[in-house]
Write a protein that holds these residues in place. Structure first.
Motif, PDB file in Angstrom:
ATOM      1  N   GLY A  13       0.823  -1.188   0.000  1.00 32.23           N
ATOM      2  CA  GLY A  13       0.000   0.000   0.000  1.00 32.23           C
ATOM      3  C   GLY A  13       0.860   1.241   0.000  1.00 32.23           C
ATOM      4  N   MET A  14       0.264   2.376   0.395  1.00 28.67           N
ATOM      5  CA  MET A  14       0.997   3.634   0.356  1.00 28.67           C
ATOM      6  C   MET A  14       2.232   3.597   1.246  1.00 28.67           C
ATOM      7  SD  MET A  14      -0.108   7.534   1.354  1.00 28.67           S
ATOM      8  CE  MET A  14       0.448   7.384   3.055  1.00 28.67           C
ATOM      9  N   ALA A  15       2.115   2.990   2.435  1.00 27.47           N
ATOM     10  CA  ALA A  15       3.263   2.976   3.349  1.00 27.47           C
ATOM     11  C   ALA A  15       4.469   2.321   2.698  1.00 27.47           C
ATOM     12  CB  ALA A  15       2.896   2.256   4.636  1.00 27.47           C
ATOM     13  N   ALA A  16       4.256   1.163   2.056  1.00 36.52           N
ATOM     14  CA  ALA A  16       5.369   0.466   1.407  1.00 36.52           C
ATOM     15  C   ALA A  16       5.918   1.275   0.246  1.00 36.52           C
ATOM     16  CB  ALA A  16       4.908  -0.909   0.933  1.00 36.52           C
ATOM     17  N   HIS A  20       8.781   3.305   2.516  1.00 40.34           N
ATOM     18  CA  HIS A  20       9.767   2.263   2.789  1.00 40.34           C
ATOM     19  C   HIS A  20      10.611   1.870   1.583  1.00 40.34           C
ATOM     20  CE1 HIS A  20       8.527   1.589   6.947  1.00 40.34           C
ATOM     21  NE2 HIS A  20       7.314   1.868   6.502  1.00 40.34           N
ATOM     22  N   ILE A  21       9.988   1.502   0.488  1.00 41.68           N
ATOM     23  CA  ILE A  21      10.773   1.064  -0.664  1.00 41.68           C
ATOM     24  C   ILE A  21      11.714   2.164  -1.164  1.00 41.68           C
ATOM     25  CG2 ILE A  21      10.588   0.334  -3.079  1.00 41.68           C
ATOM     26  CD1 ILE A  21       8.157  -1.357  -2.218  1.00 41.68           C
ATOM     27  N   PRO A  22      11.304   3.445  -1.216  1.00 44.11           N
ATOM     28  CA  PRO A  22      12.264   4.482  -1.614  1.00 44.11           C
ATOM     29  C   PRO A  22      13.445   4.622  -0.647  1.00 44.11           C
ATOM     30  CG  PRO A  22      10.028   5.281  -1.865  1.00 44.11           C
ATOM     31  CD  PRO A  22       9.938   3.988  -1.105  1.00 44.11           C
ATOM     32  N   LEU A  23      13.205   4.373   0.648  1.00 43.32           N
ATOM     33  CA  LEU A  23      14.294   4.487   1.623  1.00 43.32           C
ATOM     34  C   LEU A  23      15.222   3.280   1.554  1.00 43.32           C
ATOM     35  CD1 LEU A  23      12.423   6.016   4.696  1.00 43.32           C
ATOM     36  CD2 LEU A  23      13.443   7.157   2.721  1.00 43.32           C
ATOM     37  N   ILE A  24      14.651   2.108   1.275  1.00 42.49           N
ATOM     38  CA  ILE A  24      15.486   0.927   1.046  1.00 42.49           C
ATOM     39  C   ILE A  24      16.423   1.186  -0.134  1.00 42.49           C
ATOM     40  CG2 ILE A  24      15.452  -1.502   0.306  1.00 42.49           C
ATOM     41  CD1 ILE A  24      12.719  -1.717   1.788  1.00 42.49           C
ATOM     42  N   ALA A  25      15.870   1.839  -1.182  1.00 42.71           N
ATOM     43  CA  ALA A  25      16.645   2.078  -2.410  1.00 42.71           C
ATOM     44  C   ALA A  25      17.852   2.974  -2.186  1.00 42.71           C
ATOM     45  CB  ALA A  25      15.738   2.686  -3.479  1.00 42.71           C
ATOM     46  N   THR A 117      14.982 -14.357  20.661  1.00 42.02           N
ATOM     47  CA  THR A 117      15.497 -14.770  19.350  1.00 42.02           C
ATOM     48  C   THR A 117      16.802 -14.076  18.980  1.00 42.02           C
ATOM     49  OG1 THR A 117      14.162 -13.070  18.243  1.00 42.02           O
ATOM     50  CG2 THR A 117      13.178 -15.262  18.498  1.00 42.02           C
ATOM     51  N   LYS A 118      17.163 -13.049  19.780  1.00 42.25           N
ATOM     52  CA  LYS A 118      18.365 -12.248  19.501  1.00 42.25           C
ATOM     53  C   LYS A 118      18.297 -11.581  18.122  1.00 42.25           C
ATOM     54  CE  LYS A 118      21.504 -14.676  22.634  1.00 42.25           C
ATOM     55  NZ  LYS A 118      20.409 -15.356  23.380  1.00 42.25           N
ATOM     56  N   LYS A 119      17.090 -11.190  17.726  1.00 41.40           N
ATOM     57  CA  LYS A 119      16.884 -10.446  16.494  1.00 41.40           C
ATOM     58  C   LYS A 119      16.399  -9.041  16.845  1.00 41.40           C
ATOM     59  CE  LYS A 119      18.282 -13.657  13.886  1.00 41.40           C
ATOM     60  NZ  LYS A 119      19.539 -13.481  13.111  1.00 41.40           N
ATOM     61  N   LEU A 120      16.872  -8.048  16.097  1.00 43.39           N
ATOM     62  CA  LEU A 120      16.584  -6.660  16.428  1.00 43.39           C
ATOM     63  C   LEU A 120      15.206  -6.251  15.911  1.00 43.39           C
ATOM     64  CD1 LEU A 120      20.010  -4.871  15.898  1.00 43.39           C
ATOM     65  CD2 LEU A 120      19.148  -6.163  17.859  1.00 43.39           C
ATOM     66  N   LEU A 121      14.581  -5.375  16.676  1.00 40.91           N
ATOM     67  CA  LEU A 121      13.216  -4.930  16.399  1.00 40.91           C
ATOM     68  C   LEU A 121      13.182  -3.411  16.466  1.00 40.91           C
ATOM     69  CD1 LEU A 121      10.159  -5.455  16.041  1.00 40.91           C
ATOM     70  CD2 LEU A 121      10.025  -5.836  18.523  1.00 40.91           C
ATOM     71  N   CYS A 122      12.664  -2.794  15.398  1.00 40.69           N
ATOM     72  CA  CYS A 122      12.625  -1.338  15.288  1.00 40.69           C
ATOM     73  C   CYS A 122      11.223  -0.918  14.851  1.00 40.69           C
ATOM     74  CB  CYS A 122      13.663  -0.869  14.277  1.00 40.69           C
ATOM     75  SG  CYS A 122      13.779   0.923  14.052  1.00 40.69           S
ATOM     76  N   VAL A 123      10.801   0.276  15.280  1.00 42.69           N
ATOM     77  CA  VAL A 123       9.491   0.808  14.914  1.00 42.69           C
ATOM     78  C   VAL A 123       9.695   2.057  14.057  1.00 42.69           C
ATOM     79  CG1 VAL A 123       7.267   1.650  15.754  1.00 42.69           C
ATOM     80  CG2 VAL A 123       8.499  -0.113  17.034  1.00 42.69           C
ATOM     81  N   TYR A 124       8.891   2.182  13.015  1.00 37.98           N
ATOM     82  CA  TYR A 124       9.078   3.260  12.033  1.00 37.98           C
ATOM     83  C   TYR A 124       8.402   4.544  12.509  1.00 37.98           C
ATOM     84  CZ  TYR A 124       9.361   5.635   7.512  1.00 37.98           C
ATOM     85  OH  TYR A 124       9.626   6.526   6.506  1.00 37.98           O
TER      86      TYR A 124
END
Length: 361
Positions: A13-16, A20-25, A117-124
């Motif tokens: 949707g709009m969020a992705a 998000h996708i532009p920031l991943i890029a 799980t020793k996996k990192l978790l972040c909130v946008y």
């Protein structure tokens, strides 16, 4: 040199597409690998927009893929808990759109799963990187305004029609509506600037006058102890606000005040196809600048106060990648524990509005 992380995005949707996708890029250590899209249409097709990316119809395929290092959850908020928990348990680091989850209890449970799980978790919580907020933070750090007594943060609009997205259709128990949509941003900024308040008073209203969930909120966050003792933070979001320039911040202190209109430009620029690093990204026009008033003796003197140089929303992604590189949970840019505390305040706002009493945290 940092490694490259393969990214799987849940939702299209709009969020992705915008946040998000532009920031991943533009994050060198990240590569868009997979998108989960259940029901593509002719006008909204991830495979058409991203022909080199793997498109799958279910989250189970994403979680089972050993090539995926990081999962980005951009689906509607009532799915965040189950998707985030499953992703962590599948051995993925996770970045979750706001609102994090519907309840502080669910947030705490995900914190525990992340630790197990020793996996990192972040909130946008991207609006920590709004340039006008960073401008206020610089004034705060330098003591330009003196001892702060009032901080107003607004997200007001004039929108008479209720949105047909989750923001207008989900109930508050599913993290829908104005309190979780806009209130999450506003309250998070208050907590970043001042820490947790001691008292919360909330008023929820339906300005549109329909039968839906509350569409506006006012929350008073009082600081009765510590270094911020005496401060009142006012958080407001309205949908009936016919203005040519919407108030964003009004901060008052013993030495001066800062008033800012207009919303940070990054969202509109991302919607228009710009990306961090493009010329002019994050820079607003001079007529949108804030106004700083400082006391010279007994006389208030006003000046135009332009924003600091933008850091951009991409900073959140860059810092999350660095935290993963280092295996350092303390370096996560928006910690799940911070998002949990924002949810505690939101729950106090709701309880205060229901009981018509001030809630002591």
């Amino acid at each position: 040199m940092s490694k490259t992380y393969n990214i799987g995005v849940i939702g299209y949707g709009m969020a992705a597409k915008v946040f998000h996708i532009p920031l991943i890029a533009v994050t060198p250590s990240m590569k868009l690998h997979t998108i989960v899209q259940r029901t593509p249409t002719a006008s909204n097709s991830a495979s058409k927009d991203h022909p080199g990316v793997k498109i799958v119809p279910s989250v189970d395929e994403l979680f089972a893929d050993p090539e995926i290092n990081i999962v980005i959850v951009t689906s509607t908020p009532e799915t965040h808990f189950s998707f985030t928990k499953a992703a962590l348990e599948a051995g993925k680091h996770v970045l979750v759109e706001k609102p994090f989850v519907p309840t502080a209890a669910e947030a705490q449970r995900l914190i525990e799963v992340s630790q197990q799980t020793k996996k990192l978790l972040c909130v946008y919580q991207n609006r920590r990187w709004d340039t006008d907020f960073l401008t206020f933070r610089k004034l705060q750090r330098e003591g330009t305004l003196g001892r702060l007594v009032e901080f107003e943060t607004h997200f007001d609009r004039h929108r008479l029609d209720r949105p047909e997205t989750w923001k207008g259709t989900l109930g508050m128990d599913q993290a829908g509506g104005v309190v979780y949509d806009l209130g999450t941003h506003l309250i998070d900024q208050v907590v970043v600037a001042f820490g947790m308040p001691q008292e919360v008073t909330g008023v929820l209203a339906n300005q549109r006058g329909d039968e839906g969930e509350p569409d506006s909120m006012t929350a008073l966050l009082r600081y009765t102890q510590g270094k911020e003792k005496g401060l009142l933070a006012t958080v407001k979001a309205a949908v009936i606000s016919p203005e040519t320039a919407q108030l964003r911040y009004w901060v008052r202190g013993t030495k001066g005040s800062f008033k800012k209109y207009h919303l940070d430009v990054q969202e509109d620029q991302l919607k228009a196809g710009m990306k961090p690093g493009d010329e002019g990204y994050g820079i607003e026009s001079n007529d949108m600048s804030g106004r700083l008033v400082v006391m010279e003796g007994d006389t208030p003197k006003e000046s135009i106060w332009t924003n600091v140089e933008p850091e951009s929303y991409a900073a959140l992604y860059q810092q999350f990648a660095k935290a993963i590189d280092q295996g350092a949970s303390e370096a996560v840019p928006v910690k799940a524990s911070e998002a949990r505390d924002v949810l505690r305040i939101i729950e106090a706002v709701r309880e205060s509005a229901r009981s018509k009493k001030t809630i002591v945290l």
